[in-house]
Design a protein around this motif. Structure first.
Motif, short mmCIF file in Angstrom:
data_model
loop_
_atom_site.label_atom_id
_atom_site.label_comp_id
_atom_site.label_asym_id
_atom_site.label_seq_id
_atom_site.Cartn_x
_atom_site.Cartn_y
_atom_site.Cartn_z
N SER A 20 6.10 -7.56 6.59
CA SER A 20 6.63 -6.61 7.18
C SER A 20 7.26 -5.72 6.40
O SER A 20 7.32 -4.54 6.18
CB SER A 20 7.93 -7.30 8.11
OG SER A 20 8.70 -6.27 8.63
N ALA A 23 4.69 -3.56 4.66
CA ALA A 23 4.20 -2.46 5.31
C ALA A 23 5.48 -1.42 5.17
O ALA A 23 5.02 -0.14 5.59
CB ALA A 23 4.20 -2.95 6.95
N ARG A 24 6.60 -1.73 5.46
CA ARG A 24 7.70 -0.67 5.49
C ARG A 24 7.61 0.18 4.33
O ARG A 24 7.75 1.48 4.28
CB ARG A 24 8.96 -1.58 5.72
CG ARG A 24 10.19 -0.31 6.03
CD ARG A 24 11.40 -1.26 6.19
NE ARG A 24 11.50 -1.96 7.18
CZ ARG A 24 11.84 -1.70 8.42
NH1 ARG A 24 12.11 -0.41 8.61
NH2 ARG A 24 11.71 -2.42 9.54
N TRP A 30 -0.82 5.53 8.00
CA TRP A 30 -1.78 5.48 9.17
C TRP A 30 -1.72 6.40 10.40
O TRP A 30 -0.42 6.81 10.63
CB TRP A 30 -1.89 4.17 9.59
CG TRP A 30 -2.04 3.00 8.55
CD1 TRP A 30 -2.96 3.19 7.53
CD2 TRP A 30 -1.81 1.66 8.39
NE1 TRP A 30 -3.04 2.03 6.58
CE2 TRP A 30 -2.28 1.15 7.23
CE3 TRP A 30 -0.39 1.03 8.80
CZ2 TRP A 30 -2.07 -0.06 6.66
CZ3 TRP A 30 -0.23 -0.25 8.56
CH2 TRP A 30 -0.94 -0.77 7.59
N THR A 38 2.01 4.46 13.24
CA THR A 38 1.42 3.15 13.04
C THR A 38 2.36 2.08 12.36
O THR A 38 2.34 0.91 12.68
CB THR A 38 0.07 3.17 12.77
OG1 THR A 38 -0.68 4.03 13.42
CG2 THR A 38 -0.58 1.74 12.94
N THR A 39 2.68 2.74 11.13
CA THR A 39 3.47 1.78 10.35
C THR A 39 4.66 1.20 11.01
O THR A 39 4.99 0.14 10.66
CB THR A 39 3.95 2.67 8.87
OG1 THR A 39 2.61 3.31 8.40
CG2 THR A 39 4.59 1.86 8.17
N VAL A 41 4.95 0.90 14.10
CA VAL A 41 4.48 -0.24 14.95
C VAL A 41 4.20 -1.54 14.57
O VAL A 41 4.87 -2.79 14.93
CB VAL A 41 3.47 0.09 15.82
CG1 VAL A 41 2.98 -0.85 16.69
CG2 VAL A 41 3.79 1.45 16.69
N VAL A 42 3.60 -1.55 13.40
CA VAL A 42 3.26 -2.63 12.68
C VAL A 42 4.61 -3.41 11.99
O VAL A 42 4.61 -4.63 12.19
CB VAL A 42 2.34 -2.45 11.33
CG1 VAL A 42 2.07 -3.40 10.62
CG2 VAL A 42 0.89 -1.94 11.99
N VAL A 43 5.55 -2.79 11.55
CA VAL A 43 6.56 -3.25 11.15
C VAL A 43 7.30 -3.99 11.96
O VAL A 43 7.76 -5.32 11.80
CB VAL A 43 7.57 -2.06 10.19
CG1 VAL A 43 8.86 -2.74 9.97
CG2 VAL A 43 6.79 -1.49 8.92
N LEU A 45 6.35 -5.10 14.92
CA LEU A 45 5.54 -6.51 15.26
C LEU A 45 5.53 -7.60 14.37
O LEU A 45 5.90 -8.69 14.55
CB LEU A 45 3.92 -5.98 15.74
CG LEU A 45 3.80 -5.28 16.98
CD1 LEU A 45 2.30 -4.66 16.85
CD2 LEU A 45 4.46 -5.65 18.17
N LEU A 46 5.52 -7.19 13.20
CA LEU A 46 5.62 -8.48 12.19
C LEU A 46 7.30 -8.88 12.15
O LEU A 46 7.24 -10.06 12.01
CB LEU A 46 5.34 -7.69 10.70
CG LEU A 46 3.91 -7.34 10.59
CD1 LEU A 46 3.73 -6.45 9.19
CD2 LEU A 46 3.09 -8.71 10.57
#
Length: 317
Positions: A20, A23-24, A30, A38-39, A41-43, A45-46
């Motif tokens: 996480s 990704a941040r 993305w 998208t970054t 969202v991924v952060v 969720l992680l």
């Protein structure tokens, strides 16, 4: 095994948390999803996954530690439920907080939702309150033999919403024998109905009776003496020890009662016979076995003295 799974879950939470953070801080951009980067969202969720895995792993480690130190399975069962509720609530708040990044807003929203759920799900809420009552007041716990309304059995589980009994008696069998069926009772029942506990911690014994009908020609003094002797031979020292414990429990209350440390026989007059009721102390799970043994031994004694003990001519007893 539980501790190992807990450590694995904590390790996975650490790995996901590192991902996480990576990704941040990544320079890669993305494409967005419905206007949300998208970054981000991924952060989120992680982060939520890391919180969930961490709470689950910590719960397993704590439960395993408690299991190793606890000597009472009953207390352990209740403590495990409390820990599950506490860690579950904390994980829920943590996951929503990670997804929204609005911690105070999440707490306020959960409060509003909880207030609405109170009206929509009153029965489950009452059952949850019943669970808290059971946990605090201890009308029964796992392992006790109880009767709750029309359900009777041994408590094998007390969950947040229901109590599960291993049924005794019921429609299939009698004489306090297990039927093999499982009965679930809503915990809310304990808030509005009577609960009978036959094996509570302070005194896990009950007074029991066996009755035998004899004719009026019977030597009642002899018959009563024989019944007491038989019970003394079978229960004797054990009953005296349990009666001492019974007196100690009574001494802690305002109830004043004379308690015999030996079995006693009460006489009840019938239309064409006299009923002799032998009263004794026993464990509820051995009640029927003890009753069978007493009945067989008493009848054998009586049959050995037909000149002093007579049964009703009709044999209706």
């Amino acid at each position: 095994m539980t501790r190992r799974l807990g450590y694995l879950s904590l390790g996975a939470a650490l790995v996901v948390a590192i991902l996480s953070v990576a990704a941040r801080t990544a320079a890669v951009e993305w494409p967005g999803v419905v206007g949300i980067p998208t970054t981000l969202v991924v952060v989120k969720l992680l982060t939520a996954a890391a919180v969930a895995l961490g709470a689950h792993g910590l719960y397993l480690v704590v439960v395993d530690t408690v299991e190793r130190r606890s000597r009472s399975k009953r207390r352990l069962h209740d403590l495990r439920n409390v820990l599950r509720l506490a860690f579950g609530a904390a994980a829920l708040v943590g996951v929503f907080g990670a997804l929204t990044e609005q911690w105070l807003g999440v707490l306020f929203s959960l409060g509003v939702v909880g207030f609405a759920v109170t009206f929509a799900l009153q029965q489950p809420l009452f059952s949850l309150l019943g669970w808290v009552y059971i946990l605090v007041k201890r009308p029964y716990q796992v392992g006790d033999r109880v009767r709750i309304e029309s359900a009777k059995g041994d408590v094998i589980d007390v969950d947040f919403l229901v109590t599960t009994l291993w049924e005794i008696n019921g429609e299939l069998v009698s004489s306090n024998q297990p039927s093999g069926r499982i009965v679930t009772v809503p915990n809310s029942v304990v808030l509005s109905s009577e609960v009978f506990n036959y094996s509570w911690d302070e005194f896990p014994f009950v007074w029991n009776e066996i009755s035998i009908q004899v004719a009026y020609e019977t030597d009642l003094a002899f018959a009563r003496s024989e019944m007491v002797d038989v019970a003394d031979e079978l229960l004797g020292d054990e009953m005296r020890r349990n009666v001492e414990r019974y007196r100690e429990v009574l001494a802690e209350t305002a109830v004043e009662m004379e308690v015999q440390d030996r079995p006693t026989v009460n006489v009840v007059q019938g239309e064409s016979w006299v009923e002799l009721r032998l009263r004794y102390l026993t464990h509820p799970r051995r009640g029927q076995r003890v009753k069978n043994e007493l009945y067989e031994r008493i009848l054998e004694r009586f049959n050995d003295h037909p000149d002093r003990v007579a049964f009703p001519v009709s044999r209706n007893r």
